[in-house]
Write a protein that holds these residues in place. Structure first.
Motif, PDB file in Angstrom:
ATOM      1  N   ARG A  73      85.561  61.195  60.662  1.00  0.00           N
ATOM      2  CA  ARG A  73      86.205  59.974  61.094  1.00  0.00           C
ATOM      3  C   ARG A  73      86.912  59.395  59.882  1.00  0.00           C
ATOM      4  O   ARG A  73      86.447  59.563  58.759  1.00  0.00           O
ATOM      5  CB  ARG A  73      85.163  58.960  61.591  1.00  0.00           C
ATOM      6  CG  ARG A  73      84.845  59.205  63.031  1.00  0.00           C
ATOM      7  CD  ARG A  73      83.976  58.145  63.633  1.00  0.00           C
ATOM      8  NE  ARG A  73      84.006  58.316  65.085  1.00  0.00           N
ATOM      9  CZ  ARG A  73      83.168  57.722  65.924  1.00  0.00           C
ATOM     10  NH1 ARG A  73      82.257  56.901  65.470  1.00  0.00           N
ATOM     11  NH2 ARG A  73      83.263  57.947  67.208  1.00  0.00           N
ATOM     12  N   ARG A  77      87.554  51.866  53.104  1.00  0.00           N
ATOM     13  CA  ARG A  77      86.140  51.829  52.753  1.00  0.00           C
ATOM     14  C   ARG A  77      85.856  52.561  51.457  1.00  0.00           C
ATOM     15  O   ARG A  77      84.967  52.202  50.704  1.00  0.00           O
ATOM     16  CB  ARG A  77      85.293  52.419  53.881  1.00  0.00           C
ATOM     17  CG  ARG A  77      85.291  51.501  55.114  1.00  0.00           C
ATOM     18  CD  ARG A  77      84.942  52.239  56.398  1.00  0.00           C
ATOM     19  NE  ARG A  77      85.281  51.429  57.560  1.00  0.00           N
ATOM     20  CZ  ARG A  77      84.387  50.725  58.251  1.00  0.00           C
ATOM     21  NH1 ARG A  77      83.117  50.763  57.939  1.00  0.00           N
ATOM     22  NH2 ARG A  77      84.790  50.004  59.277  1.00  0.00           N
ATOM     23  N   ASN A 107      94.144  41.138  70.254  1.00  0.00           N
ATOM     24  CA  ASN A 107      92.863  40.473  69.990  1.00  0.00           C
ATOM     25  C   ASN A 107      92.104  41.072  68.812  1.00  0.00           C
ATOM     26  O   ASN A 107      91.089  40.522  68.393  1.00  0.00           O
ATOM     27  CB  ASN A 107      91.977  40.448  71.246  1.00  0.00           C
ATOM     28  CG  ASN A 107      91.711  41.834  71.793  1.00  0.00           C
ATOM     29  OD1 ASN A 107      92.323  42.819  71.354  1.00  0.00           O
ATOM     30  ND2 ASN A 107      90.811  41.920  72.755  1.00  0.00           N
ATOM     31  N   GLU A 108      92.602  42.179  68.241  1.00  0.00           N
ATOM     32  CA  GLU A 108      91.914  42.740  67.074  1.00  0.00           C
ATOM     33  C   GLU A 108      92.535  42.247  65.763  1.00  0.00           C
ATOM     34  O   GLU A 108      92.151  42.679  64.686  1.00  0.00           O
ATOM     35  CB  GLU A 108      91.871  44.271  67.174  1.00  0.00           C
ATOM     36  CG  GLU A 108      91.059  44.715  68.400  1.00  0.00           C
ATOM     37  CD  GLU A 108      90.738  46.209  68.453  1.00  0.00           C
ATOM     38  OE1 GLU A 108      90.875  46.899  67.431  1.00  0.00           O
ATOM     39  OE2 GLU A 108      90.344  46.673  69.546  1.00  0.00           O
ATOM     40  N   ILE A 109      93.517  41.357  65.881  1.00  0.00           N
ATOM     41  CA  ILE A 109      94.125  40.721  64.704  1.00  0.00           C
ATOM     42  C   ILE A 109      93.531  39.320  64.571  1.00  0.00           C
ATOM     43  O   ILE A 109      93.153  38.707  65.566  1.00  0.00           O
ATOM     44  CB  ILE A 109      95.660  40.667  64.880  1.00  0.00           C
ATOM     45  CG1 ILE A 109      96.220  42.101  64.857  1.00  0.00           C
ATOM     46  CG2 ILE A 109      96.313  39.797  63.805  1.00  0.00           C
ATOM     47  CD1 ILE A 109      97.715  42.183  65.120  1.00  0.00           C
ATOM     48  N   ASP A 110      93.458  38.801  63.346  1.00  0.00           N
ATOM     49  CA  ASP A 110      92.795  37.513  63.153  1.00  0.00           C
ATOM     50  C   ASP A 110      93.588  36.346  63.749  1.00  0.00           C
ATOM     51  O   ASP A 110      94.812  36.357  63.801  1.00  0.00           O
ATOM     52  CB  ASP A 110      92.495  37.265  61.670  1.00  0.00           C
ATOM     53  CG  ASP A 110      93.730  37.343  60.787  1.00  0.00           C
ATOM     54  OD1 ASP A 110      94.197  38.456  60.495  1.00  0.00           O
ATOM     55  OD2 ASP A 110      94.238  36.285  60.404  1.00  0.00           O
ATOM     56  N   VAL A 155      97.541  45.233  70.946  1.00  0.00           N
ATOM     57  CA  VAL A 155      96.141  45.100  70.467  1.00  0.00           C
ATOM     58  C   VAL A 155      95.939  43.726  69.823  1.00  0.00           C
ATOM     59  O   VAL A 155      95.319  43.596  68.761  1.00  0.00           O
ATOM     60  CB  VAL A 155      95.783  46.215  69.462  1.00  0.00           C
ATOM     61  CG1 VAL A 155      94.260  46.374  69.347  1.00  0.00           C
ATOM     62  CG2 VAL A 155      96.364  47.553  69.868  1.00  0.00           C
ATOM     63  N   HIS A 186      92.336  48.334  55.381  1.00  0.00           N
ATOM     64  CA  HIS A 186      90.897  48.133  55.261  1.00  0.00           C
ATOM     65  C   HIS A 186      90.293  49.473  54.856  1.00  0.00           C
ATOM     66  O   HIS A 186      89.915  50.280  55.708  1.00  0.00           O
ATOM     67  CB  HIS A 186      90.304  47.680  56.590  1.00  0.00           C
ATOM     68  CG  HIS A 186      90.852  46.381  57.107  1.00  0.00           C
ATOM     69  ND1 HIS A 186      90.292  45.161  56.795  1.00  0.00           N
ATOM     70  CD2 HIS A 186      91.910  46.103  57.906  1.00  0.00           C
ATOM     71  CE1 HIS A 186      90.972  44.192  57.402  1.00  0.00           C
ATOM     72  NE2 HIS A 186      91.962  44.741  58.073  1.00  0.00           N
ATOM     73  N   PHE A 202      93.226  51.812  64.420  1.00  0.00           N
ATOM     74  CA  PHE A 202      93.115  51.514  65.834  1.00  0.00           C
ATOM     75  C   PHE A 202      92.164  52.552  66.437  1.00  0.00           C
ATOM     76  O   PHE A 202      92.330  53.754  66.186  1.00  0.00           O
ATOM     77  CB  PHE A 202      94.472  51.580  66.534  1.00  0.00           C
ATOM     78  CG  PHE A 202      94.317  51.534  68.030  1.00  0.00           C
ATOM     79  CD1 PHE A 202      93.874  50.373  68.644  1.00  0.00           C
ATOM     80  CD2 PHE A 202      94.553  52.659  68.805  1.00  0.00           C
ATOM     81  CE1 PHE A 202      93.683  50.327  70.013  1.00  0.00           C
ATOM     82  CE2 PHE A 202      94.356  52.623  70.177  1.00  0.00           C
ATOM     83  CZ  PHE A 202      93.928  51.457  70.783  1.00  0.00           C
ATOM     84  N   ALA A 203      91.205  52.115  67.220  1.00  0.00           N
ATOM     85  CA  ALA A 203      90.166  52.997  67.755  1.00  0.00           C
ATOM     86  C   ALA A 203      89.654  53.866  66.610  1.00  0.00           C
ATOM     87  O   ALA A 203      89.266  53.332  65.559  1.00  0.00           O
ATOM     88  CB  ALA A 203      90.694  53.816  68.934  1.00  0.00           C
ATOM     89  N   PHE A 204      89.684  55.200  66.750  1.00  0.00           N
ATOM     90  CA  PHE A 204      89.337  56.071  65.622  1.00  0.00           C
ATOM     91  C   PHE A 204      90.509  56.989  65.297  1.00  0.00           C
ATOM     92  O   PHE A 204      90.318  58.109  64.833  1.00  0.00           O
ATOM     93  CB  PHE A 204      88.069  56.874  65.927  1.00  0.00           C
ATOM     94  CG  PHE A 204      86.832  56.024  66.059  1.00  0.00           C
ATOM     95  CD1 PHE A 204      86.291  55.389  64.943  1.00  0.00           C
ATOM     96  CD2 PHE A 204      86.210  55.841  67.287  1.00  0.00           C
ATOM     97  CE1 PHE A 204      85.151  54.599  65.056  1.00  0.00           C
ATOM     98  CE2 PHE A 204      85.081  55.058  67.410  1.00  0.00           C
ATOM     99  CZ  PHE A 204      84.543  54.427  66.296  1.00  0.00           C
ATOM    100  N   ASP A 258      89.745  51.670  58.202  1.00  0.00           N
ATOM    101  CA  ASP A 258      89.805  51.148  59.573  1.00  0.00           C
ATOM    102  C   ASP A 258      91.115  51.562  60.235  1.00  0.00           C
ATOM    103  O   ASP A 258      92.166  51.608  59.593  1.00  0.00           O
ATOM    104  CB  ASP A 258      89.698  49.623  59.589  1.00  0.00           C
ATOM    105  CG  ASP A 258      88.282  49.146  59.314  1.00  0.00           C
ATOM    106  OD1 ASP A 258      87.377  49.991  59.242  1.00  0.00           O
ATOM    107  OD2 ASP A 258      88.093  47.923  59.172  1.00  0.00           O
ATOM    108  N   LYS A 302      94.697  50.546  60.329  1.00  0.00           N
ATOM    109  CA  LYS A 302      94.695  49.100  60.627  1.00  0.00           C
ATOM    110  C   LYS A 302      95.244  48.321  59.434  1.00  0.00           C
ATOM    111  O   LYS A 302      94.876  48.558  58.291  1.00  0.00           O
ATOM    112  CB  LYS A 302      93.272  48.645  60.936  1.00  0.00           C
ATOM    113  CG  LYS A 302      93.178  47.192  61.379  1.00  0.00           C
ATOM    114  CD  LYS A 302      91.766  46.856  61.880  1.00  0.00           C
ATOM    115  CE  LYS A 302      91.634  45.366  62.184  1.00  0.00           C
ATOM    116  NZ  LYS A 302      92.484  44.930  63.319  1.00  0.00           N
TER     117      LYS A 302
END
Lengths: 561, 561
Positions: free
Chosen positions: A283, A274, A331-334, A329, A272, A289-291, A287, A297
């Protein structure tokens, strides 16, 4: 009756198929507000003389929390279809609760008033593997469990246990070390091991995967893993690995390609991103994990990424016969990815265990199409507050557990992964302020409760340590430094759990939660066998009345024989 | 504050992605019990000096029903992740509501207290086709709409409209008849037609499919359907067909094979057969729709059946370019089938509309992975009770609608298939006891409300009839027998809906519901345009105050110009 507390919806924990024949219907009412509840039900297509044909059955109160009572009815509809409502009584008052609201009498001119469970399909059942209910897990952080092959230890690895770990230090733990200590685990009674990641990665924790198809060379090779799984299976121990699919490591080939080729990389949509060029400060502009810039990601909705990760998931099952995947992790995957994941791994091995790392309420992943269980940090949190930190009373603890249990279908609770601590939390003995008695109570609770319990390596011998990296110290193998009494306590509890089906599979009920004396009594019941668990959390001996009628019953103290 | 009425769970209508950037968080509280609610929220990984960094924003009350107030916050989290809680105030009292219960002050030492929306994934979004919000549907029962080709009418077909229909009679309606009257539909303003089944089947309703790959010869052939779709598309009218996948007809080839070959049939697992040989009396010993032996239930979990039906679903899209599938008895088919159905048809035509026939609460099918909408009988039921049967007051009606709207995510409501009647219910004018004024109010409500409205053929000209078969009379084409005034009323409402975006896509709010005067006022708002709908359901003229401050506003009466 307090109408705004009366609730049901035909989904999730309120209405579900428990097995291929049985529906569970649950109702919530305000605590101590309703005397009696009946389920009113029938097949939607049974009509006689223009009236829908229904019957009723009493519902059973299965528990309460601080605000609500919970009621359950179990029905086996002959044609697998159901329309239903609830008849509530309090004093002289009567209410009929339906999908369209409240009535004084049950309408029979239409079934559209009622709640609907349209059809019980086996394919939609939430079905976790049956074996997890009988499993006692042991979580291993491989870099710190045992060094079985010093030849492959990382350069600069510290001597075993010579110092406290730092976020970046190595001690040489490996797969051979685990193989070497399987007798230890078997003696304790362990029947499943969960290994944090073992694939090639630069860090000591290996949550920054460089290659999903290779064992980290400091941990061993594929032959070592094959041997490990084989030896485990011979001893009746199942093996679960850790799948880190939310993000990869910085060294992962496709990410390196993007770093090198930027927008021209054929892998640019695997992540992902930007904007190009990639930057990590202040930063990351991609995207993560966390920062954490080292953990980019993955775009799990991309067909190639999906294909790649599903190949990983099936490869280690097909080639190495592993028994479970713990999903980092998760729940952060679709959801779409997890649905395809389930299809892929269950097609290969129907009783593989799919365990998601989710610290929060996890209903959306536990509807039968995704996970078999999540790491039950909600239970851990309550247990630590009651037994260790003592900032929760016995009644608050019982309320909290009843709340969590009643927020999921029953079979979800039966397969829940009940940990008390992990590589991500402080050690039990440390949370207990060094009080081993509290640790013993925690294990007593964990090993008698509903779910699939997991012990974090070393907690059974009283290892200490705060948050990461302190909770990742080298396993203590020197018998002199192990708390053998604690070990024997845990071993006894595991043995009792194996001996008594009620402990593994019984229904749980809280019988007393006394904030004065500071005690708690609950029972696990299976058929006509009941195990009572009586816990005195105070510092003093106490007389605790048995909240049952013991006349004519055969009583045994399981701890003393 | 009444704690047992305060509710939120991080799923379904309470927490969902509205679009690829925006989360909606909703809270339920007891009606008139809470003065002010704020959302407390932040990225879970934003920490400073050991404290989680959160902010707050006020929540907006979007409506109330008889028991609850509903509150909404819209957030666009920059990293698509969110932890959140709710700060509630009433009088001097303050409560912080989290996943772990109630607090007096918001804890900041851990995010685990809070509710969790882990990550907003576009692939998990509930996204119905955008065009349905602008569509006005017209449901056609082909056997009874128009006979365009008498040469293919069934033998013994009655002359058009010569008598009332029976369950088994035929009148010769066909696809050419629809083509012949597209100008009529276009004049009315229709932009979508939904045809009940058109595939080969012995009955007049054709819900007993004999061949899913053939047009019924009494309706036309594949060329006729191609022409129909083409002509519709030229006029800006979309075409939706009816997929009967829960069950087939008795004449369906595979079922005939089972009847003939019994347990030796290669199709025996295509059905749910309890024992051989098959028998139909006293009840079929195989699963059926209801208890109808002519409609054997298909085993949609069987890979061959699934393959066959998905081929059907894609065939008519690929070859005939249809725009939607209405799914008969949709809730009695397994979820797994519908997930694969969605994948298959959306891969071929991403903006195809998937509409399930579900009369009940349908949340489990509307989570983004299965349907775009269901037939909104919940809305129809309330509207008929208020406008037609008059056994529901204005305030009860407003409460009921608010209850239904707040039980689904907002975008689900925006795509809902808002019918008032169908081939399965009595005709509007008949339900209204012949009072055309009531029918006009029903259309006024339907065509100004949120969702995708659908008119059942002939209701717009005042056709009558009770339950099936009476509601399936031949369409009246004699202008003398059509209620032209009603037609013009409906036509004007459709035109207004097209003209004013607020009517199609605006947010709805109830401003007044007066049980004394018997009136109702609601508004549809889009940006700075608001359409007020003022309904007097009494039999007398009434002065109804406009519940807004009209100063400085430009007011137009849309009905009179």
């Amino acid at each position: 009756m307090r109408k705004e507390a009366i609730h049901h919806r035909s989904t999730d924990h309120f209405a579900y198929a428990y097995d291929s024949e049985t529906l569970h219907l649950r109702l919530q009412t305000k605590k101590n507000d309703v005397d009696h509840v009946e389920l009113l039900f029938g097949d939607p297509y049974e009509w006689h003389d223009g009236a829908w044909q229904f019957q009723t059955m009493p519902m059973r109160k299965t528990g309460s929390d601080g605000l609500f009572d919970y009621w359950l009815a179990e029905v086996k509809p002959p044609y697998r279809r159901l329309r239903y409502g609830f008849v509530l009584r309090a004093g002289g008052e009567k209410l009929v609760y339906t999908e369209k609201g409240f009535y004084h009498e049950a309408p029979s001119d239409d079934t559209a008033y009622y709640f609907c469970f349209p059809f019980l399909h086996r394919v939609d059942l939430f079905q976790a593997p049956d074996w997890v209910k009988d499993t006692v897990w042991y979580q291993i952080f491989p870099e710190r469990f045992a060094n079985g092959n010093p030849a492959i230890s990382p350069k600069g690895a510290r001597p075993w246990g010579s110092e406290d770990p730092t976020p970046t230090s190595f001690f040489g733990g490996d797969l051979q070390g685990i193989i070497d200590h399987l007798d230890y685990l078997a003696d304790l009674g362990i029947t499943g091991i969960y290994l944090t990641p073992i694939f090639r990665a630069p860090s000591n924790h290996k949550y920054d995967t460089a290659d999903y198809f290779e064992i980290d060379p400091h941990f061993g090779d594929k032959e070592t893993l094959k041997t490990l799984v084989k030896r485990c299976h011979e001893k009746g121990i199942r093996v679960m690995l850790d799948a880190v699919f939310n993000h990869c490591g910085y060294e992962f080939g496709p990410f390196q390609d993007v770093l090198k080729n930027g927008a021209a990389s054929r892998y640019k949509d695997w992540f992902h991103i930007r904007e190009f060029p990639l930057q990590t400060e202040p930063r990351p502009n991609y995207d993560t994990f966390a920062f954490v810039p080292q953990m980019p990601k993955l775009n799990t909705a991309h067909p190639e990424v999906k294909r790649y990760l599903l190949d990983v998931a099936t490869y280690w099952i097909r080639e190495f016969d592993i028994d479970g995947w713990r999903l980092d992790v998760a729940n952060e995957i679709d959801h779409q990815f997890w649905r395809e994941f389930r299809q892929a791994v269950k097609a290969l091995k129907p009783d593989v265990y799919i365990l998601g790392e989710i610290w929060h309420d996890a209903m959306p992943w536990l509807r039968g199409d995704q996970f078999d269980a999540v790491m039950n940090y909600q239970l851990a949190d309550a247990a630590l507050r009651f037994f260790a930190k003592e900032d929760m009373s016995a009644s608050e603890f019982a309320d909290r557990l009843m709340h969590v249990l009643h927020s999921y279908p029953k079979q979800v609770n039966e397969a829940a992964f009940n940990l008390l601590g992990s590589h991500d939390t402080p050690r039990l003995l440390t949370v207990c302020g060094g009080d081993v008695r509290k640790v013993k109570l925690l294990f007593l609770f964990q090993l008698t409760f509903t779910g699939s319990p997991c012990i974090y390596y070393g907690d059974e011998i009283g290892m200490t340590g705060g948050n990461d990296p302190e909770c990742r110290k080298c396993m203590v193998w020197d018998p002199e430094k192990q708390n053998k009494e604690l070990y024997e306590h845990v071993k006894q509890l595991i043995a009792l759990r194996k001996q008594y089906r009620a402990l593994r599979r019984g229904d749980v009920a809280f019988l007393a939660a006394d904030d004065e004396v500071n005690h708690l009594v609950y029972a696990k019941t299976d058929g006509n066998e009941t195990v009572m668990i009586i816990i005195n959390r105070s510092n003093e001996a106490a007389e605790i009345p048995m909240p049952i009628d013991a006349r004519g019953k055969w009583l045994v103290n399981l701890l003393t024989g």
